[in-house]
Design a protein around this motif. Structure first.
Motif, PDB file in Angstrom:
ATOM      1  N   ASP A 148       4.148  -4.698   8.028  1.00  0.00           N
ATOM      2  CA  ASP A 148       2.900  -5.040   8.697  1.00  0.00           C
ATOM      3  C   ASP A 148       2.189  -6.101   7.856  1.00  0.00           C
ATOM      4  O   ASP A 148       1.972  -5.906   6.665  1.00  0.00           O
ATOM      5  CB  ASP A 148       2.039  -3.777   8.820  1.00  0.00           C
ATOM      6  N   LYS A 149       1.829  -7.225   8.458  1.00  0.00           N
ATOM      7  CA  LYS A 149       1.214  -8.332   7.722  1.00  0.00           C
ATOM      8  C   LYS A 149      -0.080  -7.943   7.019  1.00  0.00           C
ATOM      9  O   LYS A 149      -0.426  -8.508   6.002  1.00  0.00           O
ATOM     10  CB  LYS A 149       0.920  -9.502   8.664  1.00  0.00           C
ATOM     11  N   SER A 150      -0.793  -6.980   7.550  1.00  0.00           N
ATOM     12  CA  SER A 150      -2.057  -6.564   6.938  1.00  0.00           C
ATOM     13  C   SER A 150      -1.857  -5.631   5.738  1.00  0.00           C
ATOM     14  O   SER A 150      -2.805  -5.335   5.021  1.00  0.00           O
ATOM     15  CB  SER A 150      -2.944  -5.875   7.979  1.00  0.00           C
ATOM     16  N   ASP A 151      -0.640  -5.192   5.502  1.00  0.00           N
ATOM     17  CA  ASP A 151      -0.320  -4.278   4.399  1.00  0.00           C
ATOM     18  C   ASP A 151      -0.060  -5.087   3.123  1.00  0.00           C
ATOM     19  O   ASP A 151       1.047  -5.527   2.855  1.00  0.00           O
ATOM     20  CB  ASP A 151       0.903  -3.439   4.775  1.00  0.00           C
ATOM     21  N   LYS A 152      -1.104  -5.278   2.339  1.00  0.00           N
ATOM     22  CA  LYS A 152      -1.030  -6.127   1.140  1.00  0.00           C
ATOM     23  C   LYS A 152      -0.126  -5.533   0.061  1.00  0.00           C
ATOM     24  O   LYS A 152       0.535  -6.268  -0.666  1.00  0.00           O
ATOM     25  CB  LYS A 152      -2.434  -6.352   0.580  1.00  0.00           C
ATOM     26  N   ILE A 153      -0.085  -4.224  -0.053  1.00  0.00           N
ATOM     27  CA  ILE A 153       0.745  -3.570  -1.081  1.00  0.00           C
ATOM     28  C   ILE A 153       2.220  -3.834  -0.797  1.00  0.00           C
ATOM     29  O   ILE A 153       2.962  -4.289  -1.665  1.00  0.00           O
ATOM     30  CB  ILE A 153       0.456  -2.052  -1.141  1.00  0.00           C
ATOM     31  N   THR A 154       2.642  -3.553   0.432  1.00  0.00           N
ATOM     32  CA  THR A 154       4.040  -3.763   0.801  1.00  0.00           C
ATOM     33  C   THR A 154       4.416  -5.228   0.665  1.00  0.00           C
ATOM     34  O   THR A 154       5.484  -5.550   0.126  1.00  0.00           O
ATOM     35  CB  THR A 154       4.293  -3.286   2.250  1.00  0.00           C
ATOM     36  N   LYS A 155       3.552  -6.111   1.122  1.00  0.00           N
ATOM     37  CA  LYS A 155       3.834  -7.544   1.042  1.00  0.00           C
ATOM     38  C   LYS A 155       4.049  -7.971  -0.410  1.00  0.00           C
ATOM     39  O   LYS A 155       5.004  -8.690  -0.720  1.00  0.00           O
ATOM     40  CB  LYS A 155       2.706  -8.351   1.666  1.00  0.00           C
ATOM     41  N   ALA A 156       3.197  -7.526  -1.313  1.00  0.00           N
ATOM     42  CA  ALA A 156       3.311  -7.906  -2.729  1.00  0.00           C
ATOM     43  C   ALA A 156       4.611  -7.382  -3.343  1.00  0.00           C
ATOM     44  O   ALA A 156       5.302  -8.101  -4.066  1.00  0.00           O
ATOM     45  CB  ALA A 156       2.112  -7.373  -3.505  1.00  0.00           C
ATOM     46  N   ILE A 157       4.961  -6.142  -3.031  1.00  0.00           N
ATOM     47  CA  ILE A 157       6.180  -5.532  -3.590  1.00  0.00           C
ATOM     48  C   ILE A 157       7.428  -6.237  -3.061  1.00  0.00           C
ATOM     49  O   ILE A 157       8.353  -6.532  -3.818  1.00  0.00           O
ATOM     50  CB  ILE A 157       6.207  -4.017  -3.294  1.00  0.00           C
TER      51      ILE A 157
END
Length: 192
Positions: A69-78
């Motif tokens: 999900d684009k709004s999920d900053k934690i997942t995006k960073a990892i």
């Protein structure tokens, strides 16, 4: 007076929007708490070293894909740092299967198959709803995260508990900076 109430209500409600998503322990986290208390073993997992391509809401690791999900900053960073990737999760699943001593018959049957490790292949999964589990870590150099995962091969949602360690971390370090120099040091997975 109305203006004062409106401004304070707006500030109060907007504070949660800009805050990093954290989670308090719930009944479903009991297994994770017990795991980290009793079965925790620190490992050093390698970062992804192949071709990493980010497009829209997906990250491609060589020929494998993870959606998020684009709004999920934690997942995006990892994912962006190549800390968690499909090949790592596949190796984790195989290692978990080989080291569990629960069902020997199933292990014998699996080893009779020509490419038995292919059944553990992780691809086209979707990560969502990541949160930091502050209650599972007291050290500012270690952060533990809970990431929900939907694999099209399985009907149930899986939960990955990922531990990141950053030796250079300091208190109140922004998440993006923490993730940049960190390593995955523990993975725990269960179905929800």
């Amino acid at each position: 007076m109305k203006l004062l109430y409106t401004v304070s209500l707006t500030l109060l409600l907007s504070a949660s929007v800009f805050a990093q998503k954290t989670e308090k322990p719930g009944p479903k986290d009991k297994a994770a708490i017990e795991h980290f208390k009793n079965d925790y073993k620190k490992k050093n997992y390698k970062k992804f070293s192949g071709d990493l391509v980010m497009k829209d809401n997906q990250v491609q690791f060589d020929n494998k894909v993870i959606f998020y999900d684009k709004s999920d900053k934690i997942t995006k960073a990892i994912l962006q740092e190549g800390l968690v990737y499909p090949q790592l999760l596949t190796d984790f699943q195989v290692d978990k299967f080989e080291n569990e001593d629960s069902d020997r018959t199933q292990k014998r049957f699996a080893r009779l198959q020509k490419n038995w490790k292919d059944s553990f292949d992780v691809n086209n999964i979707r990560f969502f709803n990541a949160s930091e589990l502050v209650f599972l870590s007291n050290d500012e150099k270690v952060k533990r995260f809970k990431i929900l995962c939907k694999d099209p091969k399985f009907p149930n949602t899986m939960v990955y508990y990922i531990e990141l360690t950053n030796k250079n971390a300091v208190k109140d370090m922004p998440l993006q900076d923490f993730v940049k120099d960190s390593k995955v040091t523990h993975i725990f997975q269960k179905t929800e």
